[in-house]
Design an enzyme around this catalytic site. Structure first.
Site, PDB file in Angstrom:
ATOM      1  CG  ASN A  12      -1.839   1.133   1.336  1.00  0.00           C
ATOM      2  OD1 ASN A  12      -1.443   2.279   1.113  1.00  0.00           O
ATOM      3  ND2 ASN A  12      -3.085   0.873   1.665  1.00  0.00           N
ATOM      4  CG  HIS A  15       0.818   6.238   4.961  1.00  0.00           C
ATOM      5  ND1 HIS A  15      -0.166   7.196   5.093  1.00  0.00           N
ATOM      6  CD2 HIS A  15       0.382   5.160   5.644  1.00  0.00           C
ATOM      7  CE1 HIS A  15      -1.136   6.718   5.840  1.00  0.00           C
ATOM      8  NE2 HIS A  15      -0.838   5.476   6.181  1.00  0.00           N
ATOM      9  NE  ARG A  23       7.828  21.507   3.558  1.00  0.00           N
ATOM     10  CZ  ARG A  23       9.156  21.667   3.518  1.00  0.00           C
ATOM     11  NH1 ARG A  23       9.796  21.577   2.395  1.00  0.00           N
ATOM     12  NH2 ARG A  23       9.801  21.933   4.611  1.00  0.00           N
ATOM     13  CG  HIS A  48      -8.282   4.113   0.930  1.00  0.00           C
ATOM     14  ND1 HIS A  48      -8.470   3.937   2.279  1.00  0.00           N
ATOM     15  CD2 HIS A  48      -9.490   4.486   0.438  1.00  0.00           C
ATOM     16  CE1 HIS A  48      -9.728   4.202   2.591  1.00  0.00           C
ATOM     17  NE2 HIS A  48     -10.359   4.551   1.493  1.00  0.00           N
ATOM     18  NE  ARG A  50      -9.552   8.315   4.326  1.00  0.00           N
ATOM     19  CZ  ARG A  50      -9.763   7.389   5.268  1.00  0.00           C
ATOM     20  NH1 ARG A  50      -8.966   6.357   5.369  1.00  0.00           N
ATOM     21  NH2 ARG A  50     -10.766   7.521   6.113  1.00  0.00           N
ATOM     22  NE  ARG A  54      -7.857  11.308   5.589  1.00  0.00           N
ATOM     23  CZ  ARG A  54      -8.391  10.698   6.639  1.00  0.00           C
ATOM     24  NH1 ARG A  54      -7.660   9.887   7.371  1.00  0.00           N
ATOM     25  NH2 ARG A  54      -9.642  10.905   6.978  1.00  0.00           N
ATOM     26  CG  HIS A  55      -3.764   8.846   1.675  1.00  0.00           C
ATOM     27  ND1 HIS A  55      -4.572   8.149   0.822  1.00  0.00           N
ATOM     28  CD2 HIS A  55      -4.047   8.401   2.929  1.00  0.00           C
ATOM     29  CE1 HIS A  55      -5.304   7.315   1.536  1.00  0.00           C
ATOM     30  NE2 HIS A  55      -5.037   7.447   2.814  1.00  0.00           N
ATOM     31  CD  GLU A  75      -7.236  -0.247   0.860  1.00  0.00           C
ATOM     32  OE1 GLU A  75      -7.442   0.770   1.543  1.00  0.00           O
ATOM     33  OE2 GLU A  75      -6.386  -1.088   1.134  1.00  0.00           O
ATOM     34  CB  THR A 106      -9.683   1.572   7.153  1.00  0.00           C
ATOM     35  OG1 THR A 106      -9.249   2.297   6.013  1.00  0.00           O
ATOM     36  CG2 THR A 106     -11.032   0.958   6.858  1.00  0.00           C
ATOM     37  CD  GLU A 156      -7.204  -6.396   2.789  1.00  0.00           C
ATOM     38  OE1 GLU A 156      -7.221  -6.329   1.538  1.00  0.00           O
ATOM     39  OE2 GLU A 156      -6.575  -5.600   3.507  1.00  0.00           O
ATOM     40  CG  HIS A 199      -5.743  -1.807   9.320  1.00  0.00           C
ATOM     41  ND1 HIS A 199      -5.316  -1.244  10.491  1.00  0.00           N
ATOM     42  CD2 HIS A 199      -6.223  -0.791   8.575  1.00  0.00           C
ATOM     43  CE1 HIS A 199      -5.538   0.055  10.462  1.00  0.00           C
ATOM     44  NE2 HIS A 199      -6.085   0.360   9.307  1.00  0.00           N
ATOM     45  N   GLY A 200      -2.275  -2.981   9.874  1.00  0.00           N
ATOM     46  CA  GLY A 200      -1.417  -2.984  11.056  1.00  0.00           C
ATOM     47  C   GLY A 200      -0.327  -4.040  11.058  1.00  0.00           C
ATOM     48  N   GLY A 221       0.938  -1.495   4.439  1.00  0.00           N
ATOM     49  CA  GLY A 221       1.388  -0.161   4.057  1.00  0.00           C
ATOM     50  C   GLY A 221       2.190   0.538   5.124  1.00  0.00           C
ATOM     51  CG  HIS A 222       1.532   3.122   9.284  1.00  0.00           C
ATOM     52  ND1 HIS A 222       1.350   4.473   9.133  1.00  0.00           N
ATOM     53  CD2 HIS A 222       2.210   2.965  10.442  1.00  0.00           C
ATOM     54  CE1 HIS A 222       1.891   5.098  10.166  1.00  0.00           C
ATOM     55  NE2 HIS A 222       2.404   4.200  10.977  1.00  0.00           N
TER      56      HIS A 222
HETATM   57  N1  PXP Z   1      -5.990  -3.230   3.755  1.00  0.00           N
HETATM   58  C1  PXP Z   1      -6.961  -2.295   3.812  1.00  0.00           C
HETATM   59  C2  PXP Z   1      -8.310  -2.651   3.280  1.00  0.00           C
HETATM   60  C3  PXP Z   1      -6.708  -1.011   4.346  1.00  0.00           C
HETATM   61  O1  PXP Z   1      -7.685  -0.098   4.394  1.00  0.00           O
HETATM   62  C4  PXP Z   1      -5.401  -0.711   4.783  1.00  0.00           C
HETATM   63  C5  PXP Z   1      -5.088   0.655   5.313  1.00  0.00           C
HETATM   64  O2  PXP Z   1      -5.276   1.599   4.336  1.00  0.00           O
HETATM   65  C6  PXP Z   1      -4.418  -1.705   4.679  1.00  0.00           C
HETATM   66  C7  PXP Z   1      -4.747  -2.957   4.179  1.00  0.00           C
HETATM   67  C8  PXP Z   1      -3.003  -1.455   5.076  1.00  0.00           C
HETATM   68  O3  PXP Z   1      -2.926  -1.209   6.446  1.00  0.00           O
HETATM   69  P1  PXP Z   1      -1.562  -0.700   7.054  1.00  0.00           P
HETATM   70  O4  PXP Z   1      -1.268   0.617   6.393  1.00  0.00           O
HETATM   71  O5  PXP Z   1      -1.868  -0.553   8.513  1.00  0.00           O
HETATM   72  O6  PXP Z   1      -0.532  -1.730   6.758  1.00  0.00           O
END
Ligand code: PXP
Length: 255
Positions: A12, A15, A23, A48, A50, A54-55, A75, A106, A156, A199-200, A221-222
């Site tokens: 992802n 970010h 900036r 994603h 949104r 925002r990104h 997404e 999310t 997912e 996620h996470g 992603g993050h």
């Molecule tokens: N999968 C989905 C559906 C998400 O919404 C996100 C966050 O945007 C991720 C995966 C990735 O999550 P993370 O950035 O926490 O790794």
């Protein structure tokens, strides 16, 4: 023993755009990150779009679709505006997620049971356009069964609560969340759904979850974008791939 199903890594790149937008201007470019991630071993790219942009922005999504050689996972919230953009973009996949303007990320899964009347036509429209639909949901049996009933080919599983509990050292909570994920992945597969997770995730949780043979794709992603600041994106992708491969080999008896 049956063959171990391959496990894909979806990266992802939201970010990278978050940093760019802090900036204004054009750098860093999420498309450049996507190309580099693919070169380093990513199996697909997730972004994603949104509602508040925002990104990722509309032209990022269009450029990702035009420039990357691996599947694009778009997404989005289930809104009329996003449906129109997705149908015009024609990504490989769409992952439908819940979205609230005030959330930082999310926060939970989609309420497929509560929104079944609205989601059904969405899934059908996207499917008719040749786009593979995925629903981002909690590992809740009622949500999983409804996803199958609405003929979504993929779910997912939102694994954020489990990942947070692992990171915070909350052993009991982590174990309870893990058991929900294991049961949910098995139920989903038996209902004919392809199962992804996201996620996470970090190296530790990605390695653990890679041992579930029902799961065939992780979207991350993050954590990876944070790691990339220290060791570079290509090294981060290789380290994540190695963690997933270690987990996949162990299988931990969850067959
Ligand atoms: N999968 C989905 C559906 C998400 O919404 C996100 C966050 O945007 C991720 C995966 C990735 O999550 P993370 O950035 O926490 O790794």
């Amino acid at each position: 023993m049956p063959a171990i199903p391959p496990l894909r890594l979806g990266v992802n790149v939201d970010h990278v755009a978050t940093l760019r937008n802090a900036r204004g201007g054009r750098a860093p470019d999420p498309v450049r990150a996507a190309l580099l991630a693919i070169e380093a071993g990513a199996d697909g790219i997730t972004a994603h779009l949104r509602e508040d942009r925002r990104h990722i922005r509309d032209d990022d999504m269009a450029r990702l679709k035009a420039e990357i050689s691996k599947p694009l996972n778009f997404e989005m919230a289930a809104t009329a505006e996003m449906l129109q953009i997705a149908l015009a973009t024609k990504p490989h996949a769409v992952c439908l997620v819940p979205e609230r303007r005030t959330e930082v990320t999310t926060e939970g899964g989609l309420d497929v049971v509560g929104q079944r009347d609205a989601l059904g036509p969405f899934i059908a429209r996207l499917g008719d356009a040749g786009i593979r639909v995925s629903l981002f949901i909690a590992a809740d049996p009622a949500q999983i069964e409804m996803a199958a009933k609405l003929k979504s080919p993929v779910i997912e599983i939102h694994v954020g609560a489990w990942c947070d509990a692992v990171v915070e050292g909350q052993k009991q909570k982590a174990e309870a969340e893990w058991q929900r994920i294991v049961a949910g992945a098995k139920l989903a597969q038996s209902a004919g759904l392809e199962v992804h997770a996201g996620h996470g995730l970090d190296y530790v949780t990605a390695e653990t979850i890679s041992a579930l043979p029902q799961i065939v794709e992780l979207n991350i992603g993050h954590f990876m974008m944070g790691e990339a600041m220290f060791v570079g994106l290509a090294q981060t992708i290789r380290d994540m791939r190695a963690a997933m491969d270690r987990g996949r080999k162990s299988l931990r008896g969850h067959r």
